[in-house]
Scaffold this motif. Structure first.
Motif, PDB file in Angstrom:
ATOM      1  N   GLN A 405     102.771  37.275  26.944  1.00 56.81           N
ATOM      2  CA  GLN A 405     102.515  36.135  27.847  1.00 56.81           C
ATOM      3  C   GLN A 405     102.066  36.565  29.246  1.00 56.81           C
ATOM      4  O   GLN A 405     102.359  35.899  30.242  1.00 56.81           O
ATOM      5  N   ILE A 406     101.331  37.679  29.322  1.00 54.57           N
ATOM      6  CA  ILE A 406     100.783  38.109  30.613  1.00 54.57           C
ATOM      7  C   ILE A 406      99.852  37.033  31.149  1.00 54.57           C
ATOM      8  O   ILE A 406      99.068  36.444  30.410  1.00 54.57           O
ATOM      9  N   ASP A 407      99.927  36.771  32.448  1.00 52.45           N
ATOM     10  CA  ASP A 407      99.146  35.704  33.062  1.00 52.45           C
ATOM     11  C   ASP A 407      97.692  36.155  33.247  1.00 52.45           C
ATOM     12  O   ASP A 407      97.402  37.106  33.985  1.00 52.45           O
ATOM     13  N   ALA A 408      96.769  35.449  32.563  1.00 45.70           N
ATOM     14  CA  ALA A 408      95.356  35.836  32.596  1.00 45.70           C
ATOM     15  C   ALA A 408      94.738  35.628  33.974  1.00 45.70           C
ATOM     16  O   ALA A 408      93.838  36.371  34.378  1.00 45.70           O
ATOM     17  N   ALA A 409      95.196  34.615  34.718  1.00 47.77           N
ATOM     18  CA  ALA A 409      94.663  34.387  36.066  1.00 47.77           C
ATOM     19  C   ALA A 409      94.988  35.565  36.979  1.00 47.77           C
ATOM     20  O   ALA A 409      94.167  35.964  37.813  1.00 47.77           O
ATOM     21  N   LYS A 458      99.298  47.163  31.053  1.00 49.06           N
ATOM     22  CA  LYS A 458     100.446  48.065  31.237  1.00 49.06           C
ATOM     23  C   LYS A 458     101.216  47.707  32.493  1.00 49.06           C
ATOM     24  O   LYS A 458     102.450  47.665  32.491  1.00 49.06           O
ATOM     25  N   ALA A 459     100.482  47.407  33.574  1.00 51.31           N
ATOM     26  CA  ALA A 459     101.147  47.023  34.826  1.00 51.31           C
ATOM     27  C   ALA A 459     101.903  45.720  34.644  1.00 51.31           C
ATOM     28  O   ALA A 459     103.012  45.551  35.166  1.00 51.31           O
ATOM     29  N   GLY A 460     101.319  44.791  33.882  1.00 46.46           N
ATOM     30  CA  GLY A 460     102.003  43.521  33.629  1.00 46.46           C
ATOM     31  C   GLY A 460     103.260  43.690  32.813  1.00 46.46           C
ATOM     32  O   GLY A 460     104.292  43.061  33.079  1.00 46.46           O
ATOM     33  N   ASP A 461     103.180  44.554  31.793  1.00 52.23           N
ATOM     34  CA  ASP A 461     104.359  44.824  30.983  1.00 52.23           C
ATOM     35  C   ASP A 461     105.460  45.459  31.804  1.00 52.23           C
ATOM     36  O   ASP A 461     106.640  45.136  31.688  1.00 52.23           O
ATOM     37  N   THR A 462     105.086  46.393  32.690  1.00 49.78           N
ATOM     38  CA  THR A 462     106.064  47.065  33.538  1.00 49.78           C
ATOM     39  C   THR A 462     106.724  46.066  34.468  1.00 49.78           C
ATOM     40  O   THR A 462     107.934  46.075  34.668  1.00 49.78           O
ATOM     41  N   ALA A 463     105.915  45.160  35.029  1.00 55.01           N
ATOM     42  CA  ALA A 463     106.464  44.152  35.941  1.00 55.01           C
ATOM     43  C   ALA A 463     107.442  43.239  35.239  1.00 55.01           C
ATOM     44  O   ALA A 463     108.468  42.828  35.799  1.00 55.01           O
ATOM     45  N   ASP A 464     107.151  42.895  33.953  1.00 58.58           N
ATOM     46  CA  ASP A 464     108.023  42.011  33.217  1.00 58.58           C
ATOM     47  C   ASP A 464     109.376  42.660  32.921  1.00 58.58           C
ATOM     48  O   ASP A 464     110.392  41.989  32.813  1.00 58.58           O
ATOM     49  N   ARG A 465     109.375  44.008  32.810  1.00 59.38           N
ATOM     50  CA  ARG A 465     110.621  44.690  32.457  1.00 59.38           C
ATOM     51  C   ARG A 465     111.480  45.023  33.668  1.00 59.38           C
ATOM     52  O   ARG A 465     112.628  45.399  33.538  1.00 59.38           O
ATOM     53  N   THR A 466     110.882  44.927  34.892  1.00 64.00           N
ATOM     54  CA  THR A 466     111.639  45.326  36.075  1.00 64.00           C
ATOM     55  C   THR A 466     112.242  44.099  36.749  1.00 64.00           C
ATOM     56  O   THR A 466     111.937  42.974  36.419  1.00 64.00           O
TER      57      THR A 466
END
Length: 466
Positions: A405-409, A458-466
């Motif tokens: 569900q990474i935000d495309a905008a 990858k940056a979005g996934d990292t942000a979601d986990r932190t």
């Protein structure tokens, strides 16, 4: 938030209503207490804002009665109609970014093919031939209904798509967008309701808002509109018109099924619904799909098309196919708003390019090239976790969902700073329910874009986990 900021918020709210023509000359403004409650500010803030607007001559006060919009012309701002969205998901902003971007900015989210994929040599030959033709093509206004030979040619091409229409049922316009604009002028009035797919081509939203139309949306499925939802909307909302693609839907690439097409037409008959079928991608189909116009015979279906995707977006020429009485009325509208049809020179160039013997081979090569490119990009996007919603039969779009569900905008915003224009999902969605989707143009998508997407995912996934 300071008091001045809150006051400006109220001023902007009223100005937006006037510029979008939600508020017209002489209309009474909301009461001080009512607007204060709506905007969650104090009554004194609203009074101050109204005083500012009175001083500027935008509104006026009548003692004991309230405040009213001044009776003077106000510029209409289409950007102020509809919801005030983030610029990354605003249809006008995305369109302007794609059109106005400098040459060093890449456009994997745009809606056209690269210039080196187009038949440039054929267009140059056609231009040289037209330049040697009669001077009338270079100097005169266009025929009101458009170039007769080009209309005959379009009629023959429609016949190959199982659509019967003579040249008298075809109106040439300055573009596919102008064709839709004329249809809106003919069939709609401000405040009417129009149904669109969710998702749909984003400029449909912008153009309908320019006509001050209420937009409602129906969820789109891999086989066409959700029929149960469509029936409910027709009963509850009573839309005047349904605007859709049936051949290679934009942005999803899906194809309307025969069963869905028949049911849509049955519901349209029951609920007195007019359908505008945008068929601009029809020639990218490898085999013919169900077409609403073919099944309906242009009783309540109008077809819009152009050659901007297959020949040239620079040589602007679109067309409307409809029953004869509507074409007559649309021709009058075109004369009133454009004083004639599209440029005779443009029409001659297109007709020459379409009939020089190379167009069929160009399209066959283009379809094959796009097939290979879609397969390649499906694999490479899939390796990043981006899965196509459907496997398109043709065309150059892939409608993909980001993992987790990474935000495309957000991806589009960050990509723009890296020199790439992407098209995030919510720009296509009236309901703003496509935040994790993105439309990719496989012909414009390169390895550098894939690398950039991988970094941002990858940056979005990292942000979601932190």
């Amino acid at each position: 938030m300071t008091e001045a900021t809150r006051r400006n918020l109220v001023v902007e709210h009223i100005n937006r209503g006037i510029q979008s023509r939600t508020l017209g000359p002489g209309d009474k403004l909301p009461s001080v207490r009512g607007l204060a409650a709506t905007l969650q500010v104090s009554a004194s803030t609203v009074v101050e804002a109204y005083d500012v607007l009175v001083a500027e001559g935008i509104i006026w006060a009548r003692r004991g009665s309230g405040f009213f919009v001044a009776d003077r012309a106000q510029p209409f701002a289409v950007s102020q109609t509809g919801p005030q969205l983030e610029r990354e998901v605003d249809s006008l902003w995305v369109a302007r970014q794609s059109i106005d971007a400098e040459n060093d900015v890449t456009k994997p989210g745009c809606g056209w093919l690269p210039s080196d994929w187009m038949p440039v040599d054929a267009l140059r030959r056609a231009m040289r031939q037209v330049a040697r033709a009669s001077s009338a093509a270079l100097t005169d206004y266009g025929n009101a209904q458009g170039h007769l030979e080009l209309r005959h040619l379009i009629a023959r091409k429609l016949h190959d798509q199982a659509i019967e229409a003579g040249p008298d049922c075809i109106l040439l316009t300055n573009s596919g967008s102008q064709a839709l604009d004329l249809v809106c002028r003919l069939l709609l009035s401000p405040g009417d309701t129009v149904l669109v797919d969710d998702p749909c081509y984003f400029n449909f939203h912008a153009l309908l808002r320019a006509h001050q139309i209420k937009i409602v949306s129906v969820p789109f499925t891999p086989k066409g509109p959700n029929l149960a939802a469509l029936e409910d909307i027709l009963k509850d909302q009573r839309p005047r018109l349904y605007l859709t693609n049936s051949a290679l839907h934009n942005p999803t690439g899906a194809t309307l099924s025969a069963a869905t097409a028949h049911r849509v037409l049955s519901l349209a008959e029951t609920h007195d619904l007019i359908i505008v079928e945008d068929a601009i991608f029809a020639e990218f189909e490898p085999t013919l799909s169900p077409r609403l116009a073919a099944l309906d015979g242009h009783n309540r279906v109008l077809t819009i098309g152009s050659y901007s995707k297959t020949l040239s977006a620079s040589l602007r020429c679109g067309h409307i196919v409809a029953r004869r009485d509507w074409i007559e009325a649309l021709t009058d509208l075109q004369v009133a708003t454009n004083f004639g049809g599209p440029s005779p020179m443009v029409s001659e160039v297109l007709h020459t390019a379409l009939t020089d013997g190379g167009y069929r081979k160009h399209m066959e090569a283009l379809i094959s090239r796009l097939d290979r490119r879609r397969s390649q990009m499906t694999r490479e996007l899939g390796a990043l976790g981006l899965k196509p919603w459907v496997k398109p039969r043709g065309g150059f779009y892939l409608w993909c969902e980001f993992p987790n569900q990474i935000d495309a905008a957000s991806v589009a915003r960050r990509s723009l700073t890296r020199g790439a224009v992407f098209a995030p999902g919510n720009v296509f969605s009236a309901s703003q329910s496509m935040s994790s989707f993105m439309r990719f143009n496989v012909s414009q998508l390169e390895s550098g874009h894939l690398k950039l997407l991988g970094e941002l995912i990858k940056a979005g996934d990292t942000a979601d986990r932190t």
